[in-house]
Design a protein around this motif. Structure first.
Motif, PDB file in Angstrom:
ATOM      1  N   ALA A  34      -4.709   1.742  -3.461  1.00 17.28           N
ATOM      2  CA  ALA A  34      -6.066   1.198  -3.618  1.00 17.28           C
ATOM      3  C   ALA A  34      -6.146   0.310  -4.852  1.00 17.28           C
ATOM      4  O   ALA A  34      -6.802  -0.756  -4.822  1.00 17.28           O
ATOM      5  CB  ALA A  34      -7.068   2.340  -3.707  1.00 17.28           C
ATOM      6  N   TYR A  35      -5.493   0.725  -5.948  1.00 18.39           N
ATOM      7  CA  TYR A  35      -5.522  -0.091  -7.161  1.00 18.39           C
ATOM      8  C   TYR A  35      -4.804  -1.425  -6.945  1.00 18.39           C
ATOM      9  O   TYR A  35      -5.296  -2.486  -7.347  1.00 18.39           O
ATOM     10  CB  TYR A  35      -4.864   0.663  -8.317  1.00 18.39           C
ATOM     11  CG  TYR A  35      -5.625   1.889  -8.775  1.00 18.39           C
ATOM     12  CD1 TYR A  35      -6.982   2.027  -8.516  1.00 18.39           C
ATOM     13  CD2 TYR A  35      -4.981   2.904  -9.472  1.00 18.39           C
ATOM     14  CE1 TYR A  35      -7.681   3.148  -8.934  1.00 18.39           C
ATOM     15  CE2 TYR A  35      -5.674   4.031  -9.906  1.00 18.39           C
ATOM     16  CZ  TYR A  35      -7.024   4.150  -9.626  1.00 18.39           C
ATOM     17  OH  TYR A  35      -7.712   5.258 -10.036  1.00 18.39           O
ATOM     18  N   VAL A  36      -3.630  -1.384  -6.299  1.00 17.28           N
ATOM     19  CA  VAL A  36      -2.860  -2.617  -6.088  1.00 17.28           C
ATOM     20  C   VAL A  36      -3.625  -3.575  -5.168  1.00 17.28           C
ATOM     21  O   VAL A  36      -3.618  -4.804  -5.377  1.00 17.28           O
ATOM     22  CB  VAL A  36      -1.472  -2.293  -5.504  1.00 17.28           C
ATOM     23  CG1 VAL A  36      -0.740  -3.573  -5.082  1.00 17.28           C
ATOM     24  CG2 VAL A  36      -0.631  -1.548  -6.532  1.00 17.28           C
ATOM     25  N   LEU A  37      -4.310  -3.028  -4.164  1.00 17.16           N
ATOM     26  CA  LEU A  37      -5.066  -3.887  -3.238  1.00 17.16           C
ATOM     27  C   LEU A  37      -6.260  -4.543  -3.905  1.00 17.16           C
ATOM     28  O   LEU A  37      -6.873  -5.447  -3.328  1.00 17.16           O
ATOM     29  CB  LEU A  37      -5.526  -3.058  -2.031  1.00 17.16           C
ATOM     30  CG  LEU A  37      -4.415  -2.643  -1.055  1.00 17.16           C
ATOM     31  CD1 LEU A  37      -4.974  -1.767   0.052  1.00 17.16           C
ATOM     32  CD2 LEU A  37      -3.732  -3.879  -0.455  1.00 17.16           C
ATOM     33  N   LEU A  38      -6.609  -4.088  -5.111  1.00 20.95           N
ATOM     34  CA  LEU A  38      -7.668  -4.766  -5.858  1.00 20.95           C
ATOM     35  C   LEU A  38      -7.292  -6.231  -6.136  1.00 20.95           C
ATOM     36  O   LEU A  38      -8.169  -7.104  -6.218  1.00 20.95           O
ATOM     37  CB  LEU A  38      -7.931  -4.057  -7.184  1.00 20.95           C
ATOM     38  CG  LEU A  38      -8.884  -2.867  -7.181  1.00 20.95           C
ATOM     39  CD1 LEU A  38      -8.904  -2.217  -8.558  1.00 20.95           C
ATOM     40  CD2 LEU A  38     -10.308  -3.317  -6.804  1.00 20.95           C
ATOM     41  N   VAL A  39      -5.988  -6.497  -6.298  1.00 19.01           N
ATOM     42  CA  VAL A  39      -5.553  -7.856  -6.657  1.00 19.01           C
ATOM     43  C   VAL A  39      -5.924  -8.853  -5.566  1.00 19.01           C
ATOM     44  O   VAL A  39      -6.646  -9.838  -5.827  1.00 19.01           O
ATOM     45  CB  VAL A  39      -4.038  -7.878  -6.952  1.00 19.01           C
ATOM     46  CG1 VAL A  39      -3.580  -9.318  -7.199  1.00 19.01           C
ATOM     47  CG2 VAL A  39      -3.718  -7.021  -8.161  1.00 19.01           C
ATOM     48  N   PRO A  40      -5.477  -8.672  -4.307  1.00 20.55           N
ATOM     49  CA  PRO A  40      -5.873  -9.661  -3.284  1.00 20.55           C
ATOM     50  C   PRO A  40      -7.376  -9.667  -2.995  1.00 20.55           C
ATOM     51  O   PRO A  40      -7.941 -10.721  -2.691  1.00 20.55           O
ATOM     52  CB  PRO A  40      -5.073  -9.241  -2.051  1.00 20.55           C
ATOM     53  CG  PRO A  40      -4.707  -7.825  -2.277  1.00 20.55           C
ATOM     54  CD  PRO A  40      -4.558  -7.683  -3.758  1.00 20.55           C
ATOM     55  N   VAL A  41      -8.024  -8.466  -3.094  1.00 17.00           N
ATOM     56  CA  VAL A  41      -9.465  -8.430  -2.839  1.00 17.00           C
ATOM     57  C   VAL A  41     -10.215  -9.253  -3.884  1.00 17.00           C
ATOM     58  O   VAL A  41     -11.048 -10.118  -3.554  1.00 17.00           O
ATOM     59  CB  VAL A  41      -9.979  -6.971  -2.816  1.00 17.00           C
ATOM     60  CG1 VAL A  41     -11.509  -6.949  -2.811  1.00 17.00           C
ATOM     61  CG2 VAL A  41      -9.457  -6.246  -1.589  1.00 17.00           C
TER      62      VAL A  41
END
Length: 579
Positions: A34-41
């Motif tokens: 979830a934290y890593v997906l913050l980047v593309p979001v």
């Protein structure tokens, strides 16, 4: 530490452990995703293609739902394991204490054992139920974020991979410093607990000698020592925690700097940099949380070590072969024993106590008399030789069989904080009230019960604090009478009693000894003179043996001992002349 904690989980709950650990790790991985997906979001939201953000929101929501579901599951499993572990550990520790040699308890603080069985077990329960998941997450989440960042920007990932080991190393150093301080605090707490119990139990003595308030130096020193240990921990552990916190913030600043540098001198957009800074804060958060939990975690680790240490104490070897004892004899065959290696207390002791006879052991203080009695009851195992009770080596008899033949009346009488009749019933728990009262009457405890406010149901206080020494001794004799064991071990304790109490206790001892095999550490001249056999012990060796008349005629050490006692028995205070 985690391995030791897991080894303490009872078998009944061990099957839940893999599911618990899997839920913890899976939840941490979902957090990292979830934290890593913050980047593309965030990159899409702050960039020109906001619609593309929805393609990343869906998997991010799945990861968040996974965090919630797995968090609930691991909390439920952790609580079940922790609560079950607490009950099982206290039972295991109780069983362990029952298997340790009786001599192991001599000189050990009851407060220290209570601290381990109650406080440390409760702390370990909380460690499993609440803290273990956070500890694992503190490792898995930063590692997962760093791995995920390899697919976003390898420079950020390398910064994370370098920062994490440094932070963990500093945290480990802080942990060792705290563990050292925690041991000192534990020892100081045990000492202060012991002194507080003494302060409560010994009020008459303390007040009689004015040792109250600031004048009670032992209690004051113990409390001062506890405060000093806490202060030392603050000055030892707090600086390391402060350094760790500074390094965590420094790591975040480095991550932010690398992200900004990639914007100004690289292909990253400002939106991507903002996203990376946000992910960097998520990378730092578990590490900061680990630092905040460090004190509790290390305290729990120290509790785990104390519990594991107590469970690892070598138990008294227990025979499982049934033994049918013969005649109630006691025999020592070339017995040697020492509490410490190379420091013998008894050497080459050999004698036999025939069934139905009395053997008195006399000698100066420190000669090993009481140790000899304790060896018969197997407080310790002998260093060399053998001791027989009922014709069988005490080491080859199950404990229940051995102790079933013995009734021990010692100088140190302990009464439970229960009623008079319940304290006597300890001698034989299945005895009827009539049998208990008959034994009590023989020891003249009925006289005590008549004077007490609630009679037989009067609670005697902790250690029998509400009774006199002679009254406690009478209850001890009543216990032994109720047990009706064929061998009596008597560490005679009448020298500190008043004449009336001594006379009553002596009559109870005679009743207890009638028809029994008696091994007595004797102080009273009448007991010594009427013994069938007398052993004069000094320096851990039997120097003389025989009957009273034989030893007096020999004119040796026993004769000197008898003459000194006889002169002391006739000694009295004379009024000072007037004028």
């Amino acid at each position: 530490m985690i391995r030791t904690v897991l080894s303490l989980i009872p078998a009944e709950y061990a099957r839940l452990t893999p599911r618990f650990l899997a839920a913890v790790v899976a939840q941490a991985i979902c957090q990292a995703i979830a934290y890593v997906l913050l980047v593309p979001v965030l990159k899409s939201l702050f960039g020109d293609d906001q619609a593309a953000a929805w393609a990343w929101v869906a998997p991010m929501l799945v990861a968040v739902v996974g965090v919630l579901v797995l968090g609930y599951l691991q909390s439920l499993l952790g609580l079940r394991i922790g609560v079950g572990m607490q009950a099982d550990l206290q039972t295991r520790l109780g069983d362990q204490l029952n298997t340790l040699p009786l001599g192991w308890f001599e000189g050990r603080s009851a407060a220290a054992l209570s601290h381990v069985v109650v406080d440390d077990v409760r702390e370990v329960q909380g460690l499993v139920a609440y803290l273990l998941a956070k500890v694992i997450a503190g490792v898995v989440v930063p590692l997962g974020v760093a791995v995920g960042m390899l697919f976003v920007d390898w420079r950020i990932a390398v910064t994370m991979f370098v920062a994490a080991p440094v932070l963990f190393a500093v945290n480990s150093i802080a942990g060792r410093l705290y563990s050292w301080s925690d041991r000192r605090i534990h020892d100081a707490a045990v000492e202060s607990d012991t002194r507080v119990v003494e302060f409560a139990q010994a009020q008459p003595v303390l007040r009689a000698f004015g040792a109250v308030g600031a004048r009670n130096r032992a209690l004051d020193a113990a409390l001062t020592g506890q405060r000093s240990a806490i202060v030392r921990m603050v000055f030892t552990a707090v600086p390391s925690l402060f350094v760790f916190t500074i390094l965590v913030q420094a790591a975040f600043l480095v991550l932010a700097y690398v992200a900004v540098e990639r914007v100004t001198h690289g292909p990253l957009s400002a939106a991507a940099a903002v996203a990376l800074v946000a992910v960097g804060s998520r990378f730092i958060e578990p590490l900061t949380q680990a630092a905040q939990l460090g004190t509790t975690l290390r305290s729990g680790a120290a509790a785990v070590d104390r519990i594991a240490g107590l469970l690892a104490e070598p138990a008294l070897p227990e025979s499982t072969t049934p033994v049918n004892p013969g005649a109630a004899t006691v025999g020592f065959d070339t017995v040697s024993f020492g509490y410490e290696t190379g420091k013998p207390v008894l050497e080459d002791i050999s004698f036999t106590v025939p069934a139905g006879t009395t053997t008195a052991i006399v000698g100066p203080s420190g000669s090993g008399k009481s140790t000899l009695l304790r060896l018969v009851a197997r407080y310790h195992d002998v260093t060399r030789g053998r001791i027989e009770v009922g014709g069988a080596d005490v080491r080859e008899q199950p404990t229940v069989t051995l102790l079933g033949q013995l009734a021990l009346v010692s100088q140190q009488v302990y009464l439970f904080n229960r009623s008079v009749i319940e304290n006597i019933r300890v001698g034989r728990p299945d005895a009827t009230d009539e049998e208990v009262r008959r034994a009590a009457a023989a020891a003249r405890v009925d006289e005590i019960a008549e004077r007490l406010p609630d009679g037989w149901d009067t609670v005697v206080g902790e250690g029998g604090a509400s009774l006199s020494g002679g009254e406690r001794q009478r209850i001890s004799i009543a216990r032994a009478l109720l047990k009706d064991a064929p061998v009596v071990l008597l560490d005679e304790a009448t020298s500190a009693l008043d004449p009336h109490s001594e006379a009553v206790v002596v009559r109870g001892v005679h009743q207890l000894s009638r028809g029994k095999t008696v091994l007595v550490v004797a102080h009273r001249l009448a007991t010594i003179a009427h013994a069938d056999q007398i052993l004069f012990l000094d320096g851990g060796r039997i120097l003389e043996r025989g009957t009273h008349d034989e030893l007096l005629t020999a004119g040796g050490r026993y004769a000197d001992f008898w003459n000194e006692r006889s002169r002391a028995a006739g000694w009295r205070l004379e009024p000072a002349p007037v004028g």
